[in-house]
Design an enzyme around this catalytic site. Structure first.
Site, mmCIF file in Angstrom:
data_model
loop_
_atom_site.group_PDB
_atom_site.id
_atom_site.type_symbol
_atom_site.label_atom_id
_atom_site.label_comp_id
_atom_site.label_asym_id
_atom_site.label_seq_id
_atom_site.Cartn_x
_atom_site.Cartn_y
_atom_site.Cartn_z
ATOM 1 N N ARG A 24 18.295 -62.916 -17.028
ATOM 2 C CA ARG A 24 17.024 -62.994 -16.293
ATOM 3 C C ARG A 24 17.151 -63.852 -15.037
ATOM 4 N NH1 ARG A 24 13.437 -64.558 -21.121
ATOM 5 N NH2 ARG A 24 13.389 -62.691 -22.409
ATOM 6 N N ARG A 47 10.802 -64.846 -12.752
ATOM 7 C CA ARG A 47 9.588 -65.543 -12.349
ATOM 8 C C ARG A 47 9.767 -67.022 -12.037
ATOM 9 N NH1 ARG A 47 5.583 -63.752 -17.073
ATOM 10 N NH2 ARG A 47 7.547 -63.782 -18.237
ATOM 11 N N ARG A 65 7.080 -59.451 -6.259
ATOM 12 C CA ARG A 65 6.317 -58.749 -7.296
ATOM 13 C C ARG A 65 4.869 -58.541 -6.856
ATOM 14 N NH1 ARG A 65 6.004 -59.610 -13.861
ATOM 15 N NH2 ARG A 65 4.066 -58.468 -14.153
ATOM 16 N N ASP A 114 14.436 -53.015 -16.713
ATOM 17 C CA ASP A 114 13.914 -53.396 -18.016
ATOM 18 C C ASP A 114 14.562 -52.516 -19.071
ATOM 19 O OD1 ASP A 114 11.683 -53.182 -20.341
ATOM 20 O OD2 ASP A 114 11.457 -55.064 -19.258
ATOM 21 N N TYR A 139 10.910 -51.512 -30.456
ATOM 22 C CA TYR A 139 9.774 -51.362 -29.550
ATOM 23 C C TYR A 139 9.111 -49.996 -29.708
ATOM 24 C CZ TYR A 139 10.746 -55.631 -26.876
ATOM 25 O OH TYR A 139 10.917 -56.936 -26.485
#
Length: 356
Positions: free
Chosen positions: A27, A31, A40, A77, A153
């Protein structure tokens, strides 16, 4: 493609001599960087970011402008593959990813098919663009979720604290779970090969939820299908080997099994003992990891001390291979200045473990 200027990361994965321990972070485009948040916002949403090759390229390159990292990783992703299967991926503010149409009945599972890769063209376009923009500075890593992690998921419909839906399926109708996993393995293999074709110079399989399985079931429902993926991957491209990393969060107890699955490197989370892991695999594969991401909140002295501890745990590299990484993804709250300290210390302190 331009000639690669820094191949330290690729060489370490293949247990070849390098002058220092290379470093990247899971990552690393994320963020914790103000510039990521600005991009973003321009994109309007996470999927607006991930599905636009120009935006994906921009955020992939952002951490490399700040830090002397030894690899870039594609910004995307793991859930792009089931989204392309028609499950309807959404990112809900404050909740994370969610599928509109999770697999909850036999008819939906039997209808599941490997997606048309054209539905993932935006990913491959991003890979090609990033390779061009990197201009040979460092290698580019492609990635996918493992068949098991994707299935979690796809059946749960979102993240889960107890994995009740998929484990119910596992125990009640293992045949249906094997059907999902078989389709996923074919899809992941094709997806990673397309990334390699587009320019990825190494690939990583994220088995983020493999560690929730019981011993025996991990080998049957997760690792067996990861092995199917690895067995069909393109391993030579542009005149050099394309290394493969497998990371199973919570999987340190199965390191021998993972190392024997056909990968070049095994990623370890921060709970694993790096020295013991190395003894157990005997340098048959390289190891990646495994600093606790929360170390980056401890201040400069703690970061430097923990970096030195991880390097010492692996020890003199010799015939082995070590890629420094966090034991999981970097926290969105991490101060960027802490990453600068981390990178500086890894590059400086690791040289003692690479004589000559």
């Amino acid at each position: 493609m331009p000639e690669l200027k820094n191949d330290t990361f690729l060489r370490a994965l293949l247990r070849q001599p390098v002058p220092y321990t290379p470093l990247w972070m899971m990552r690393q485009a994320g963020r914790y960087l103000p510039e990521y948040n600005q991009t973003r916002a321009q994109a309007g949403s996470f999927m607006g970011l991930a599905q636009n090759p120009e935006y994906a390229c921009e955020v992939t390159l952002q951490p490399l402008r700040r830090f002397d990292l030894d690899a870039a990783i594609l910004f995307s992703d793991i859930l792009t593959v089931p989204d392309a299967m028609g499950l309807g991926l959404q990112f809900v503010a404050g909740e994370g990813p969610r599928f509109e149409r999770p697999l909850r009945d036999e008819a939906a599972i039997q209808a599941l098919q490997v997606p048309d890769l054209d539905r993932l063209r935006y990913v491959f376009d991003a890979v090609a663009l990033i390779r061009r923009e990197l201009a040979g500075a460092v290698p580019l890593i492609g990635f996918s979720g493992s068949p098991w992690t994707l299935a979690c998921y796809m059946v749960e419909g979102a993240g889960s604290s107890d994995y009740r839906e998929i484990k119910t399926l596992l125990y009640r109708r293992p045949d249906l779970l094997h059907r999902i996993l078989s389709v996923n393995a074919q899809a992941v293999q094709a997806y990673l090969n397309a990334q390699i074709q587009a320019g990825a110079q190494a690939v990583m399989v994220f088995d983020s939820w493999g560690g929730v399985l019981a011993d025996g079931l991990f080998q049957q429902f997760s690792l067996a299908y990861t092995r199917q993926v690895l067995d069909g991957l393109v391993r030579e491209r542009e005149g050099r080997r394309v290394p493969v990393i497998v990371f199973t969060k919570g999987g340190g107890q199965w390191i021998e099994d993972i190392a024997a699955a056909g990968c070049d490197a095994v990623g370890l989370d921060w709970t694993a003992n790096l020295a013991a892991a190395r003894r157990r695999v005997g340098d048959r594969v390289a190891l990646q990891g495994n600093l606790d991401p929360m170390t980056l909140f401890g201040g400069d002295a703690a970061i430097r001390a923990e970096v030195r501890r991880v390097l010492a745990d692996f020890g003199p590299v010799g015939a082995g291979g070590h890629v420094f990484n966090l034991g999981h993804g970097i926290s969105q709250h991490t101060p960027p200045e802490a990453v600068s300290v981390l990178v500086e210390e890894v590059h400086a302190a690791s040289r003692a473990y690479h004589p000559g």
